[in-house]
Scaffold this motif. Structure first.
Motif, PDB file in Angstrom:
ATOM      1  N   ILE A 159     -17.105 -11.654  20.116  1.00 21.64           N
ATOM      2  CA  ILE A 159     -15.833 -11.521  20.787  1.00 21.64           C
ATOM      3  C   ILE A 159     -14.750 -12.320  20.053  1.00 21.64           C
ATOM      4  N   PRO A 174     -12.344 -11.431  26.583  1.00 28.90           N
ATOM      5  CA  PRO A 174     -13.372 -10.524  26.074  1.00 28.90           C
ATOM      6  C   PRO A 174     -14.479 -10.205  27.081  1.00 28.90           C
ATOM      7  N   ILE A 195     -23.815  -4.437  44.347  1.00 28.01           N
ATOM      8  CA  ILE A 195     -23.186  -3.386  43.550  1.00 28.01           C
ATOM      9  C   ILE A 195     -24.239  -2.398  43.083  1.00 28.01           C
ATOM     10  N   ARG A 196     -24.038  -1.126  43.393  1.00 30.51           N
ATOM     11  CA  ARG A 196     -25.045  -0.112  43.142  1.00 30.51           C
ATOM     12  C   ARG A 196     -24.597   0.943  42.150  1.00 30.51           C
ATOM     13  N   HIS A 197     -23.307   1.028  41.910  1.00 32.60           N
ATOM     14  CA  HIS A 197     -22.825   2.055  40.989  1.00 32.60           C
ATOM     15  C   HIS A 197     -22.247   1.382  39.761  1.00 32.60           C
ATOM     16  N   ALA A 198     -22.408   2.036  38.607  1.00 28.10           N
ATOM     17  CA  ALA A 198     -21.771   1.536  37.398  1.00 28.10           C
ATOM     18  C   ALA A 198     -20.275   1.776  37.534  1.00 28.10           C
ATOM     19  N   PRO A 199     -19.450   0.988  36.861  1.00 30.22           N
ATOM     20  CA  PRO A 199     -18.013   1.261  36.898  1.00 30.22           C
ATOM     21  C   PRO A 199     -17.756   2.696  36.460  1.00 30.22           C
ATOM     22  N   LEU A 200     -16.711   3.289  36.986  1.00 29.66           N
ATOM     23  CA  LEU A 200     -16.490   4.708  36.745  1.00 29.66           C
ATOM     24  C   LEU A 200     -16.263   5.014  35.268  1.00 29.66           C
ATOM     25  N   GLY A 201     -15.761   4.037  34.517  1.00 26.81           N
ATOM     26  CA  GLY A 201     -15.656   4.258  33.086  1.00 26.81           C
ATOM     27  C   GLY A 201     -14.539   5.201  32.694  1.00 26.81           C
ATOM     28  N   ASN A 202     -13.604   5.445  33.588  1.00 34.83           N
ATOM     29  CA  ASN A 202     -12.462   6.256  33.180  1.00 34.83           C
ATOM     30  C   ASN A 202     -11.348   5.363  32.644  1.00 34.83           C
ATOM     31  N   LYS A 203     -11.563   4.074  32.686  1.00 37.62           N
ATOM     32  CA  LYS A 203     -10.589   3.132  32.128  1.00 37.62           C
ATOM     33  C   LYS A 203     -10.989   2.812  30.706  1.00 37.62           C
ATOM     34  N   HIS A 252     -21.086  -0.581  30.977  1.00 36.91           N
ATOM     35  CA  HIS A 252     -21.462  -1.822  31.638  1.00 36.91           C
ATOM     36  C   HIS A 252     -22.976  -1.908  31.653  1.00 36.91           C
ATOM     37  N   VAL A 292     -10.802   0.172  27.603  1.00 36.35           N
ATOM     38  CA  VAL A 292     -10.577  -1.249  27.405  1.00 36.35           C
ATOM     39  C   VAL A 292     -10.651  -1.530  25.919  1.00 36.35           C
ATOM     40  N   ILE A 334     -15.407   1.763  28.544  1.00 31.51           N
ATOM     41  CA  ILE A 334     -16.270   0.642  28.847  1.00 31.51           C
ATOM     42  C   ILE A 334     -17.639   1.149  29.258  1.00 31.51           C
ATOM     43  N   MET A 345     -17.146  12.637  37.097  1.00 29.27           N
ATOM     44  CA  MET A 345     -15.703  12.386  37.258  1.00 29.27           C
ATOM     45  C   MET A 345     -14.936  13.651  37.661  1.00 29.27           C
ATOM     46  N   TYR A 385     -29.498   6.249  48.208  1.00 29.19           N
ATOM     47  CA  TYR A 385     -28.337   5.492  47.732  1.00 29.19           C
ATOM     48  C   TYR A 385     -28.792   4.505  46.668  1.00 29.19           C
ATOM     49  N   GLY A 424     -17.632  -2.714  42.484  1.00 32.02           N
ATOM     50  CA  GLY A 424     -18.187  -2.467  41.165  1.00 32.02           C
ATOM     51  C   GLY A 424     -17.767  -1.146  40.537  1.00 32.02           C
ATOM     52  N   LEU A 425     -16.932  -0.369  41.210  1.00 37.36           N
ATOM     53  CA  LEU A 425     -16.520   0.905  40.624  1.00 37.36           C
ATOM     54  C   LEU A 425     -15.482   0.703  39.531  1.00 37.36           C
ATOM     55  N   ASP A 426     -14.897  -0.472  39.496  1.00 38.04           N
ATOM     56  CA  ASP A 426     -13.954  -0.785  38.440  1.00 38.04           C
ATOM     57  C   ASP A 426     -14.396  -2.091  37.781  1.00 38.04           C
ATOM     58  N   GLN A 462     -11.829  -3.403  23.111  1.00 34.07           N
ATOM     59  CA  GLN A 462     -12.872  -4.382  22.894  1.00 34.07           C
ATOM     60  C   GLN A 462     -12.783  -4.883  21.473  1.00 34.07           C
TER      61      GLN A 462
END
Ligand SMILES: Cc1cc2nc3c(=O)[nH]c(=O)nc-3n(C[C@H](O)[C@H](O)[C@H](O)COP(=O)(O)OP(=O)(O)OC[C@H]3O[C@@H](n4cnc5c(N)ncnc54)[C@H](O)[C@@H]3O)c2cc1C
Ligand SMILES: Cc1cc2nc3c(=O)[nH]c(=O)nc-3n(C[C@H](O)[C@H](O)[C@H](O)COP(=O)(O)OP(=O)(O)OC[C@H]3O[C@@H](n4cnc5c(N)ncnc54)[C@H](O)[C@@H]3O)c2cc1C
Ligand code: SF4
Ligand code: SF4
Ligand code: SF4
Ligand code: SF4
Lengths: 478, 812, 97
Positions: free
Chosen positions: C67, B268, C5-13, C96, C15, C94, B392, B360, B278-280, C17
């Motif tokens: 969870i 979970p 880490i400076r960017h949030a995950p792309l979120g195209n996946k 984050h 998940v 997702i 995107m 950045y 961190g992109l994924d 939950q």
């Protein structure tokens, strides 16, 4: 070139080149791209190219007007990857030129300033600084006035102003507002400036010390702009006396916001409300409005910007015996212009680095000391600076009878409609090309967009705005 | 000193016959030192039977002359005044041996790095200094004793630290040669940077496709033991005989894991995947990427719900059919015995968020080149679709900004990062390959395409329509509504300003030393250059050797480089380590302690300061025992013994005192007597010489292996003989090549300061300097700085010190 | 890996939950607070309410964080709490934090 012809001695040059690492310029162009003058006088001025010319053959540069066009804003230095202090390199050359009586180029430069920079008198005093090369300012300002008259006569003959009925409202009469007014009225628009204070001029009149900018110079400049037909309505505070809706209703087709940064930031320590603790802007304002201002014997100024420097120098001029600036980072991080720091130190101002106040100590309501703590610098943070961290146990007490706070200013933007988006730091966000805010028809520029900056940058913004206002109004007309 | 002094028979009656060779080194020395005069002077010194100057002493011809002199003139001591002993001592020692002279009867005077090169414009003073240096060497050489070196067997095993492509290559090469290799990687998988990039320039090979087979070879090689999730925590010993401790962190998943991924489906916990910058996302139980080696999953205990052995969540345990999850696993301490060490810890990338102008971290569509690699990678977070983070969508206009964090004096690194130019060209071609319509702008200051095939690739990019604009943007601004970006800069070739509107900007970030390299440096007592990368023993001739014996570098740990160079260097390091191990034994320099039991009072002080515990005190016998093989050779014990019962061979008290006496024979009140440790300060002074950093010529350097050898009586003797200033210089605390022997240096100097203060002496006259081998300028500026002290030292002050330290004149 | 880490995950996946429903049998609770203390995601907190046994039973703070580890059920001495999994309507993008 023959040895005899050489004006600048090899030793001098070597010293200059080494000291300022001039040879390390890798021609990236960042300085030019961040230089306000390079934008205002694109044809005539390019600091990178000027530096290269100095590097290749300094003697040729002595005869070039470019040398006199740098406005000492240090924007290039702040951006340059090699941290080159271009204005100081140029000053060295200016001095050499003056020593050898090469004054023709200065005349040429002044002409360009008169023709392209809306507030030529003011900027000569607070930006171009021929005085730093040892020249007399009064003579130069007379010359400028003459040149301006000639230029206007010539211009009037040349073009017939097309009067379109559109009206533009300008909020704030600082250099940014005055520039928009000057440019737009010459384009034929009706311009009204709304100014909250009783005197126009913004920081120029309110806070910039008179020893930097004599009152009569500003007055002349403003008279000149009024004579162009610009209406200046003082003591009108937008948001209180009238609001955006009123402006639209009154038929203004575009609004420019140039309200600067006037809200002093608060220091979050004990004792800040005591009577001997003043904010730098209030202090300078009081001095400038000829009110009798008392100054302590042993003054402490807290902060590291140009305002702190000016406040400290002013305090010395008012008779303070000792003036010390406390700054929490080191000299390299100090946001004040390196030259101004040097000048202040010359005037007797002491600067202590890596020191922060912790508590103001009082005795019967009178300040008698400030408790300070020494700092050390962390790794680089997001803002590209090192964060100061207090050193535990390094507290010490420093006696003083007056504290001037100059820890930064922020814009006061309560009066703006909600549609106008702000940046993270509280300044107005604008489209960097058109200077339009996120509300159609409303433009902004000057300190209110950039945060505390310089006159020349405010003027550059103003010029950009005037151009896009014109485009905008034309597009409205169809 | 014009008359020839009588040679006195010494050392049990044997007559001392010294030969002195003053080298011109072409014009390197002769350019600022009058070598002829120095040779003539040498001839007047005691015991010198022959003094010559020649053009290149190190040439075959020069060595032949020396050898025949030794034979024919019956020389039994030799002094060569030339370059640094760090360069040619071994050459000349070998020549001596060939002529039948014990190699420990040889001494060098460093009149190049420490003299001619640093006093280029003062021939007279340089010549005087050279004479002094020769005099010191002659004084020392007369007292040298023949010595035999101890041979110790080498452990034929290697420790490779870091499992990037360099570490992998070095491991495979050594393992194939037949040596046992331990490969220690701190991440859960090997692969390093190369596993994260998409294609490789200049060939445009798929990076992981060419790396994965090698990774799997490592796993299956019988000679390689792979320790992932592990870190080296302690290294002891010396060349050929290191003992290392490795901390192996638990994975909480056993080898039975078949990498089926069933566990992550149920876990979970979600967190950014570091591998993808961190992109994924990943889960608490995870594998960083599909091709990871070993493929066994790992549980990240910082994230997992089960803490302190309380099983709160058992989802993965239930999901795992092979019952591979085991929360009982504990950290393991693995002890290794190895003979050689290869450091291949790679490099980090620059963090551009310290450059506020480029936004950045604030502007969503400003990304780094490493993030770009993950974005364009088919195995990456977007499945290889180039999309920009804000919406995107495929960007239509992409800008690359070069030299971000490199070649700058402000908030970045001074050097060129070597790979980013080509990387950008590669990236631009990758975009063109899939989305040919994309407009690409590269903002650069110089395009550095220096390698094989690089220029071709650059041309290809130009042909494909990539636009190269010379001039970096001063700022990157964001349009709040569209998240498009404006790049504002000057096109310095056109000399006009640009305001470029693009959908996405890629910052071509540089490489910088690993943030943990300081820890590795301390563990292994290595040196780093000013840039922060590890420093090689010699930049040209020993480019993969560390200054410390038995250690080698490979890959980006030594300097930024591309894959090809990393692999080349790795193979070279493997070969160098292999050569050492093939010999099977190393000789330990004969610089171990000599004891005089009759003087020993069994106080045990020496046993306390020895960093290697090589001295033990036998309480019953009231005697000390020295284990030579364990001795590192710092000489701290000899400096500590208050009774003169210990000395260091080849650096004996008599020899060093003789050098001090030689320096202070005349004009001592103008001179600085400097004691410099071999590894840092002496090397730093060499570095100053190589870089021609000029400093005043009144310093005379006496070399010791470690600053810990400098006994208080040496300093006192120098003052007693009227020296103006004494400088003790060593490695930075923590960088000591003898673990921590220089801590004692500090203590001793502080004690001396106190003594000077109490006696009313100017304690500034004793200076302590920590300078690394790369800090030539630090050394030089110290010497410059000392001049102001010398100026204020009055004859009375000198005299007073002479009196205070009078006692030090006694003995020897 | 050392990068910040400076960017949030792309979120195209997408998940899956967990979609939890936490049930508290209020009057059965004896107020030991174990569930609150041991819940790894801090889903529960003490309520102000007083139940039949005169104690403060737990209440749900944020159900979406649960969870479904069911640790609360395991530690509850009086079987006063249990969790069921609701069918997942759709896989969520997702986010984050
Ligand atoms: C002490 C000091 C010394 C400086 N020295 C120099 C120097 O030597 N050289 C240099 O180049 N720069 C200098 N600067 C910086 C320079 O003064 C500013 O960058 C510049 O004045 C900014 O111009 P502006 O038009 O954006 O705003 P301002 O000059 O701040 O003008 C804004 C005006 O808007 C008015 N206003 C605000 N809100 C409202 C409202 N709601 N309704 C109506 N009116 C409103 C204000 O009263 C003010 O008059 C100095 C600044 C300070 C404080
Ligand atoms: C964005 C980008 C793109 C690139 N593109 C190319 C390209 O197209 N072509 C090309 O030739 N080169 C390219 N390079 C360069 C290439 O990545 C390097 O040359 C190569 O990866 C160096 O390998 P290495 O083994 O020295 O270091 P790394 O690959 O960095 O490996 C070092 C390993 O050591 C481990 N480690 C670190 N510290 C310790 C420790 N204390 N204990 C144990 N293990 C440790 C790390 O986890 C890592 O696995 C690129 C670099 C970057 C940043
Ligand atoms: S910003 Fe600095 S390095 Fe770049 S061109 Fe200007 S002076 Fe040279
Ligand atoms: S100081 Fe300002 S005006 Fe002068 S060159 Fe630099 S950016 Fe331009
Ligand atoms: S035990 Fe830990 S790793 Fe396994 S599923 Fe639960 S949270 Fe994830
Ligand atoms: S390789 Fe290219 S981009 Fe990288 S630092 Fe060197 S010149 Fe700049």
């Amino acid at each position: 070139m023959d040895a005899e012809e050489t004006i600048i001695s090899k030793e001098d040059l070597e010293r200059l080149l080494d000291v300022d690492k001039l040879k390390y310029c890798n021609e990236c162009g960042i300085c030019t791209a961040s230089c306000a003058i390079a934008e205002l006088l694109e044809e005539d001025y390019n600091p990178r190219r000027l530096l290269e010319k100095i590097f290749l053959n300094p003697n040729n540069v002595l005869a070039s007007d470019e040398l006199w066009l740098c406005a000492w804003c240090y924007s290039c230095y702040r951006h340059c990857p090699q941290a080159l202090k271009l204005p100081e390199i140029f000053l060295f050359m200016r001095k050499s030129a003056t020593e050898h009586g090469l004054m023709q180029p200065l005349e040429k430069a002044l002409k360009k300033i008169v023709e392209n920079v809306p507030l030529p008198l003011v900027t000569t005093f607070v930006c171009f600084h021929p005085d730093r090369a040892g020249l007399e300012m009064e003579k130069i300002s007379e010359k400028i006035e003459r040149m301006r008259e000639e230029y206007l006569k010539k211009e009037k003959r040349k073009r017939t102003v097309k009067t379109s009925g559109e009206k533009i409202a300008i909020i704030g009469s600082g250099p940014a507002g005055l520039t928009v007014a000057y440019e737009s009225s010459r384009k034929g628009y009706g311009v009204t400036i709304f100014e909250a204070l009783s005197e126009p001029g913004g920081m120029l009149g309110k806070c910039i010390p008179k020893y930097r900018l004599p009152k009569h110079v500003l007055t002349k400049e403003i008279e000149f702009i009024k004579n162009l037909g610009v209406e200046i309505r003082t003591s009108v505070k937008v948001g209180k006396d009238l609001d955006f809706k009123d402006l639209w209703k009154k038929g203004y087709k575009a609004i420019f916001v140039g309200t600067g940064v006037h809200k002093s930031q608060k220091l979050k320590i004990e004792g800040r409300d005591l009577k001997d603790v003043v904010h730098a802007l209030d202090f300078l304002w009081k001095v400038n409005s000829d009110k009798k201002t008392e100054v302590g014997r042993n003054v402490v100024v807290i902060g590291g910007g140009n305002v702190a420097i000016d406040a400290a120098e002013t305090a010395i001029r008012l008779g303070a015996e000792e003036v010390t600036i406390l700054y929490r980072r080191s000299k390299e991080e100090m946001p004040a212009n390196p030259w101004e720091i040097k000048e202040a130190e010359h005037e007797g101002v002491k600067i202590e680095f890596l020191v922060a106040p912790k508590k103001i100590l009082e005795d019967n309501g009178n300040v008698y000391a400030v408790e300070c703590v020494r700092m050390q610098l962390s790794e680089l943070d997001e803002t590209g600076r090192r964060k100061p961290i207090p050193i535990v146990g390094s507290e010490f007490i420093r006696e003083t009878d007056m504290i001037i706070l100059a820890i930064g200013e922020a814009p006061d933007l309560e009066f703006l409609p909600k549609e106008i988006e702000l940046n993270e730091n509280g300044t107005i966000w604008v489209n960097p090309i058109t200077m339009e805010t996120s509300l159609r028809g409303v433009f902004a520029g000057g300190d209110v967009v950039t945060g505390p900056a310089t006159v020349i940058e405010a003027i550059r913004d103003g010029k950009r705005v005037a151009e896009s206002v014109e485009n905008y109004l034309k597009s409205l007309a169809g | 000193m014009s008359e020839k002094q009588e040679s006195k028979p010494q050392n049990g009656g044997e007559e001392i016959r010294i030969g002195v060779y003053v080298c011109h080194c072409g014009l390197n020395i002769a350019g600022s030192v009058d070598c002829d005069e120095v040779a003539k002077f040498a001839a007047t010194l005691p015991n010198v039977v022959l003094a010559k100057d020649n053009r290149y002493t190190c040439s075959d011809q020069g060595q032949e002359i020396m050898k025949s002199d030794i034979r024919e003139q019956k020389l039994n001591r030799v002094v060569v005044a030339s370059c640094s002993p760090r360069l040619h001592e071994s050459t000349f020692r070998k020549a001596c041996e060939e002529a039948g002279l014990n190699k420990y009867l040889f001494e060098m005077a460093n009149i190049r790095e420490h003299c001619s090169w640093v006093h280029l414009h003062d021939r007279e003073a340089a010549t005087e200094k050279a004479k002094d240096l020769v005099k010191m060497a002659v004084a020392k050489v007369a007292l040298l004793q023949p010595a035999e070196e101890v041979e110790v067997p080498i452990n034929r095993k290697t420790l490779v630290i870091g499992g990037g492509v360099a570490g992998i290559q070095a491991s495979l090469d050594l393992a194939d040669t037949g040596y046992k290799v331990y490969l220690v990687e701190k991440e859960p998988s090997i692969g390093g940077m190369m596993a994260r990039i998409d294609k490789t320039f200049p060939t445009m090979d798929c990076s992981i496709c060419i790396l994965a087979p090698k990774m799997s070879d490592v796993l299956h090689h019988p000679n390689i033991e792979l320790l992932t999730n592990s870190e080296v925590v302690e290294v002891k010993g010396y060349v050929g005989n290191f003992q290392a401790k490795v901390l192996k962190k638990p994975r909480y998943v056993t080898k039975d894991c078949s990498a089926c991924n069933d566990c992550t489906e149920v876990c979970p916990i979600i967190a950014p995947n570091e591998f993808d910058v961190g992109l994924d996302i990943r889960h608490a139980i995870y594998t960083p990427f599909a091709q990871a080696v070993p493929s066994t999953y790992t549980i990240d205990m910082n994230l997992c719900l089960n803490k302190d052995n309380v099983i709160v969540c058992d989802k993965c345990i239930k999901a795992c059919e092979r019952q591979a999850i085991n929360f009982e696993m504990k950290p393991e301490n693995v002890e290794l015995e190895i003979g050689t060490i290869i450091v291949a810890i790679g490099a980090d990338v620059f963090d551009p968020s310290v450059l506020p102008n480029y936004g950045y971290g604030r502007h969503t569509n400003v990304i780094t080149s490493l993030e770009f690699e993950r974005l364009i990678n088919a195995g990456g977070p977007s499945g290889g679709h180039l999309i920009r983070p804000s919406d995107m969508q495929v960007p239509k206009r992409v800008a690359f900004v070069q030299c971000v964090g490199s070649r700058t004096d402000r908030n970045g690194r001074l050097y060129c990062s070597n790979v980013c130019c080509m990387n950008t060209i590669k990236d631009s071609l990758l975009i063109k390959e899939h989305w040919p319509e994309t407009e690409i702008y590269v903002f650069y200051v110089d395009i550095r395409a220096h390698g094989k095939g690089f220029e071709d690739l650059y041309k290809r990019a130009r042909k494909e329509g990539v636009k190269f604009i010379r001039g970096l943007p001063a700022k990157i601004l964001e349009d709040k509504k569209t998240h498009n970006l404006w790049l504002i800069g000057e096109n310095t070739l056109q000399k006009e300003l640009y305001k470029m509107n693009v959908d996405m900007a890629v910052l071509s970030i540089g490489l910088e030393p690993r943030r943990n390299s300081e820890i590795v440096q301390r563990l292994l007592t290595l040196s780093r250059t000013q840039d922060g990368f590890f420093m090689e023993a010699h930049p040209k001739l020993r480019p993969v050797d560390a200054a410390t014996g038995g250690m080698f570098f490979a890959g980006c740990a030594e300097a930024p480089k591309d894959i090809k160079d990393s692999v080349t260097q790795a193979s070279a390091a493997a070969a160098r380590a292999g050569i050492l191990m093939a010999k099977g034994k190393v000789t330990v320099e004969a610089i171990t302690p000599i004891s005089y039991p009759e003087k020993c009072k069994a106080c045990g002080l020496c046993t306390k300061v020895c960093p290697y515990n090589a001295i033990t005190l036998d309480k019953e016998l009231q005697q000390i025992k020295i284990v030579e093989a364990a001795c590192g050779g710092c000489g701290t014990c000899a400096a500590e013994c208050p009774f003169g019962a210990l000395t260091q061979s080849h650096f004996t008290d008599e020899q060093i005192l003789a050098q001090i006496d030689a320096v202070t024979e005349y004009d001592s009140e103008k001179k600085i007597v400097a004691f410099c440790c071999n590894w840092c300060a002496y090397a730093g002074a060499d570095f100053a010489g190589v870089n021609r950093m000029q400093y005043p010529p009144n310093v005379r350097i006496i070399r010791t292996m470690c600053s810990g050898r400098v006994a208080p009586k040496f300093v006192e003797r120098a003052f007693a003989r009227g020296a103006s200033v004494v400088l003790v210089a060593g490695c930075h605390p923590g960088d000591c090549h003898y673990i921590n022997a220089n801590n004692h240096t500090k203590d001793r100097v502080e004690r001396l300061w106190k003594k000077m203060e109490q006696s009313g002496l100017d304690k500034e006259r004793l200076q302590l300097l920590w300078a690394s081998a790369a800090e030539g300028e630090r050394f030089a500026s110290k010497i410059r700085e000392i001049q102001t002290i010398i100026k204020r030292v009055t004859p009375e002050e000198i005299h007073k010190a002479k009196r205070v330290f009078e006692k030090a004149l006694e003995g020897v | 890996m050392p990068e910040r880490i400076r960017h949030a995950p792309l979120g195209n996946k997408k998940v899956k939950q967990p979609n939890a429903e936490v049930h508290i049998i209020t009057d059965q609770c004896k107020g030991c607070g174990f569930c609150i203390k041991f819940c790894p995601k801090k889903v529960l907190e003490e309520s102000q309410e007083i139940n039949a046994r005169g104690v403060h039973p737990p209440k749900i703070l944020d159900e979406s964080k649960c969870i479904i580890c069911s640790f609360c059920t395991a530690v509850c001495p009086d079987f006063a709490i249990f969790v069921v999994e609701k069918p997942c309507k759709e896989e969520r993008h997702i986010k984050h934090d």
